[in-house]
Write a protein that holds these residues in place. Structure first.
Motif, PDB file in Angstrom:
ATOM      1  N   LEU A 224       0.834  -1.210   0.000  1.00 62.85           N
ATOM      2  CA  LEU A 224       0.000   0.000   0.000  1.00 62.85           C
ATOM      3  C   LEU A 224       0.867   1.258   0.000  1.00 62.85           C
TER       4      LEU A 224
ATOM      5  N   CYS B 249      -6.220   1.439   0.696  1.00 65.81           N
ATOM      6  CA  CYS B 249      -6.813   0.102   0.697  1.00 65.81           C
ATOM      7  C   CYS B 249      -8.310   0.180   0.360  1.00 65.81           C
TER       8      CYS B 249
ATOM      9  N   ASN C  68      -3.589  -9.466  -1.936  1.00 65.01           N
ATOM     10  CA  ASN C  68      -2.875  -8.583  -1.000  1.00 65.01           C
ATOM     11  C   ASN C  68      -1.886  -7.681  -1.734  1.00 65.01           C
TER      12      ASN C  68
ATOM     13  N   ALA D 265      -1.160  -4.451  -4.044  1.00 64.70           N
ATOM     14  CA  ALA D 265      -1.742  -3.204  -4.582  1.00 64.70           C
ATOM     15  C   ALA D 265      -1.560  -3.142  -6.093  1.00 64.70           C
TER      16      ALA D 265
ATOM     17  N   CYS E 123      -9.101  -5.872  -1.541  1.00 66.76           N
ATOM     18  CA  CYS E 123      -7.700  -5.602  -1.203  1.00 66.76           C
ATOM     19  C   CYS E 123      -7.543  -5.828   0.301  1.00 66.76           C
TER      20      CYS E 123
END
Ligand code: F3S
Length: 389
Positions: free
Chosen positions: A199, A272, A360, A362, A378
């Motif tokens: 992230l 997220c 998981n 990005a 996400c």
């Protein structure tokens, strides 16, 4: 751009069609970017492997260029559109598989190593600090520049292939020390972990676009660096970054004049949420970029006693090399899902089978809606796997 007599001869076609086309492409790139000459490379890594992304036009190009040409340096391949052995289990149709195998055969004919992974630096293509390379695959080339200290521009598939065929690349951009200096300082105040760093990479890619961030406040491990590199290259076009006290060129430059931006867990929570479009995935896909040995071991330890209780498919995307290094872990993960090699959730035609994917990464969250028509959850790996067990 200056060419030697030998390079002129290649350009004139005296050494065959494939080498002539490759040299034409390198000269065009060198002219656009004002390179002074060509410099030798020690390895190449090629994107443009999945039939889904290159289509029939790509097949025609590869058929033509591979007729009389081989690569001059060790060259590896990015993921293809399917597991080259278990494609039927993935639900890939015969026609797609046939075309995909045809693509692979043209690369093999040129002497390319059919590694099919976006983490070549963890497998059979491991550059050293200071090496000049020509790599496509934005996550891998950023890792090579930043973490290893090798030198590559952000190549496209054709540019990297041309460099592999000639064994040289135009001298411009990140091959020149001056262009590797940071453009902004990112003061990160975030939790440890692969998901947080993914992230963070996504948030920073948006902030810096094509710049070179210099991170302070984090001490990422190799897997965290790998996911950061991938995410920054997807939300921005970051091809290099530095981490204070960690990456090999982090103390080479004066930072005194640089703007500073702070990124905290609060912002990552917003990132997220912005990447999430639902909470009911049909497929959970981990391994973007491809899972490392450490990640395979960690997942196998976490899931050793787990039993699948829900009707959700799980893919653990990794390289074949990694499954050969981790047979026990692969067996454990196969109880819960498929350990998918040679491909990934973005370049495989998952849209023919799924509408909703959890991941998981990005980077994957960034591409799944546009390239695969997916809704996305996400979340970190454990939270996602709890949706299955
Ligand atoms: Fe690799 Fe596919 Fe992600 S190529 S970086 S796993 S989108």
């Amino acid at each position: 751009m200056y060419l030697t007599k030998d390079e002129e001869r290649i350009l004139s076609g005296e050494e065959g069609y494939g080498r002539q086309k490759a040299m034409e492409l390198l000269v065009a790139l060198g002219t656009i970017y004002d390179a002074d000459h060509l410099i030798p490379i020690t390895s190449a890594h090629l994107s443009g492997v999945s039939y889904k992304t290159i289509g029939d036009g790509g097949i025609s190009f590869l058929a033509e260029i591979s007729r009389d040409t081989r690569v001059e340096v060790p060259t590896t391949l990015n993921p293809a559109g399917m597991d080259l052995r278990r494609w039927k289990e993935m639900g890939v149709d015969e026609e797609f598989a046939e075309r995909q195998l045809e693509i692979i055969s043209y690369y093999e004919r040129m002497g390319v190593i059919v590694s099919c992974t976006c983490t070549p630096y963890l497998t059979v293509n491991k550059p050293h600090q200071g090496d000049t390379i020509s790599w496509a695959e934005s996550s891998a080339l950023s890792y090579a520049n930043s973490v290893i200290g090798a030198r590559t521009n952000r190549e496209g598939g054709p540019g990297a292939l041309a460099a592999a065929i000639i064994g040289k690349t135009p001298n411009y951009g990140l091959h020149i020390t001056e262009n590797r200096k940071p453009t902004i300082i990112i003061k990160a105040k975030i939790k440890a972990g692969v998901f947080s760093h993914s992230l963070l990479g996504y948030a920073v890619g948006k902030i810096v676009s094509g710049g070179i961030p210099y991170f302070t406040g984090i001490h990422p491990n190799a897997d965290e660096l790998k996911t950061m590199a991938a995410a920054m290259a997807s939300s921005g076009s970051v091809a290099m970054f530095h981490v204070e006290g960690l990456t090999p060129e982090s103390n080479h430059f004066d930072l005194s004049h640089l703007e500073k931006v702070e990124v905290t867990d609060e912002e990552l929570k917003e990132v997220c949420e912005s990447l999430t479009s639902g909470t009911d995935p049909e497929l959970i896909a981990l391994g973007c970029p491809h899972l490392s040995i450490e990640e395979m071991r960690w997942l196998a330890a976490e899931l050793a006693q787990a039993k699948k209780n829900k009707d959700v498919d799980v893919w653990f995307c990794t390289s074949r090399y990694m499954t050969e290094k981790c047979p026990r872990e692969t067996e454990i993960l196969e109880r819960l899902g498929k350990v998918v090699c040679d491909t990934c959730m973005v370049v495989a035609p998952i849209e023919k089978r799924y509408r909703f994917t959890g991941t998981n990464s990005a980077k994957a969250c960034c591409y799944l809606p546009t390239l695969c028509s997916q809704k996305v959850t996400c979340a970190d790996a454990i939270r996602l796997l709890e949706m299955v067990i």
